[in-house]
Design a protein around this motif. Structure first.
Motif, short mmCIF file in Angstrom:
data_model
loop_
_atom_site.label_atom_id
_atom_site.label_comp_id
_atom_site.label_asym_id
_atom_site.label_seq_id
_atom_site.Cartn_x
_atom_site.Cartn_y
_atom_site.Cartn_z
N ARG A 43 12.11 -7.78 9.66
CA ARG A 43 12.95 -6.51 9.76
C ARG A 43 12.88 -6.04 11.30
O ARG A 43 13.76 -5.53 11.70
N GLU B 17 8.68 -9.95 5.22
CA GLU B 17 9.61 -8.82 5.16
C GLU B 17 9.42 -8.07 6.58
O GLU B 17 10.64 -7.62 7.30
N ALA B 18 8.06 -7.74 6.85
CA ALA B 18 8.18 -6.97 7.95
C ALA B 18 8.44 -7.42 9.39
O ALA B 18 8.75 -7.16 10.31
N GLY C 259 -6.56 -3.48 2.88
CA GLY C 259 -6.15 -3.30 1.84
C GLY C 259 -7.25 -3.34 0.84
O GLY C 259 -8.55 -3.25 1.28
N ASP D 52 1.22 -4.75 2.30
CA ASP D 52 2.77 -5.09 2.12
C ASP D 52 3.17 -6.52 2.60
O ASP D 52 2.38 -7.18 2.59
N SER D 53 4.33 -6.59 2.26
CA SER D 53 5.06 -7.99 2.47
C SER D 53 4.88 -8.55 4.04
O SER D 53 5.49 -7.74 4.79
N CYS D 54 4.33 -9.48 4.51
CA CYS D 54 4.29 -10.19 5.53
C CYS D 54 5.61 -10.72 6.14
O CYS D 54 6.01 -10.29 7.19
N ALA E 298 1.74 -4.80 8.65
CA ALA E 298 2.06 -4.66 7.06
C ALA E 298 1.16 -5.45 6.29
O ALA E 298 0.75 -4.70 5.08
N TYR E 299 0.82 -6.48 6.56
CA TYR E 299 -0.04 -7.16 5.75
C TYR E 299 -1.35 -6.83 5.52
O TYR E 299 -2.03 -6.89 4.48
#
Length: 127
Positions: A71, A67-68, A124, A63-65, A58-59
């Motif tokens: 989750r 939260e992933a 990214g 994305d947010s590390c 995710a990172y």
């Protein structure tokens, strides 16, 4: 009629197996508890590794590390989890720490954590 394998004094060994089982029961239960705790420690390593892998993926795409990582953890395991991500050498690196529960997740935990680490190629934007 009594056989030659029994004593004539009237004593026999009926109930001996039950007495031996009752004597061994605490050792059997202790062994099962220790095996269960080993399974929980191994499962904590599995969860930490998987959460770190998902956090790194995710990172890597922005994305947010945290939260992933959370989750992919159940509620009882989530309470003692911490995650940290960073970018180094073109890689997104994630580290997830989870506390090891004592016998049941969500009750009490050992005073140490299990760490899972993972990395993925940075995809990214170049910052």
């Amino acid at each position: 009629m009594r056989g030659p394998w029994r004593e004539e004094r009237g004593r026999d060994d009926s109930g001996q197996v039950a007495v031996e089982f009752v004597g061994m029961l605490p050792l059997i239960l202790l062994t099962l508890v220790l095996l269960w705790q080993c399974v929980l420690i191994g499962y904590t390593y599995t969860l930490a590794g998987n959460a770190a892998d998902e956090a790194a993926r995710a990172y890597a795409v922005g994305d947010s590390c945290g939260e992933a990582a959370l989750r992919h953890l159940d509620g009882a395991w989530r309470s003692g989890a911490a995650s940290d991500c960073r970018r180094a050498d073109g890689m997104a690196q994630a580290r997830v720490s989870i506390r090891v529960p004592v016998l049941f997740p969500g009750a009490i935990s050992f005073p140490f954590t299990v760490d899972g680490e993972a990395a993925a190629v940075w995809e990214g934007d170049e910052r």
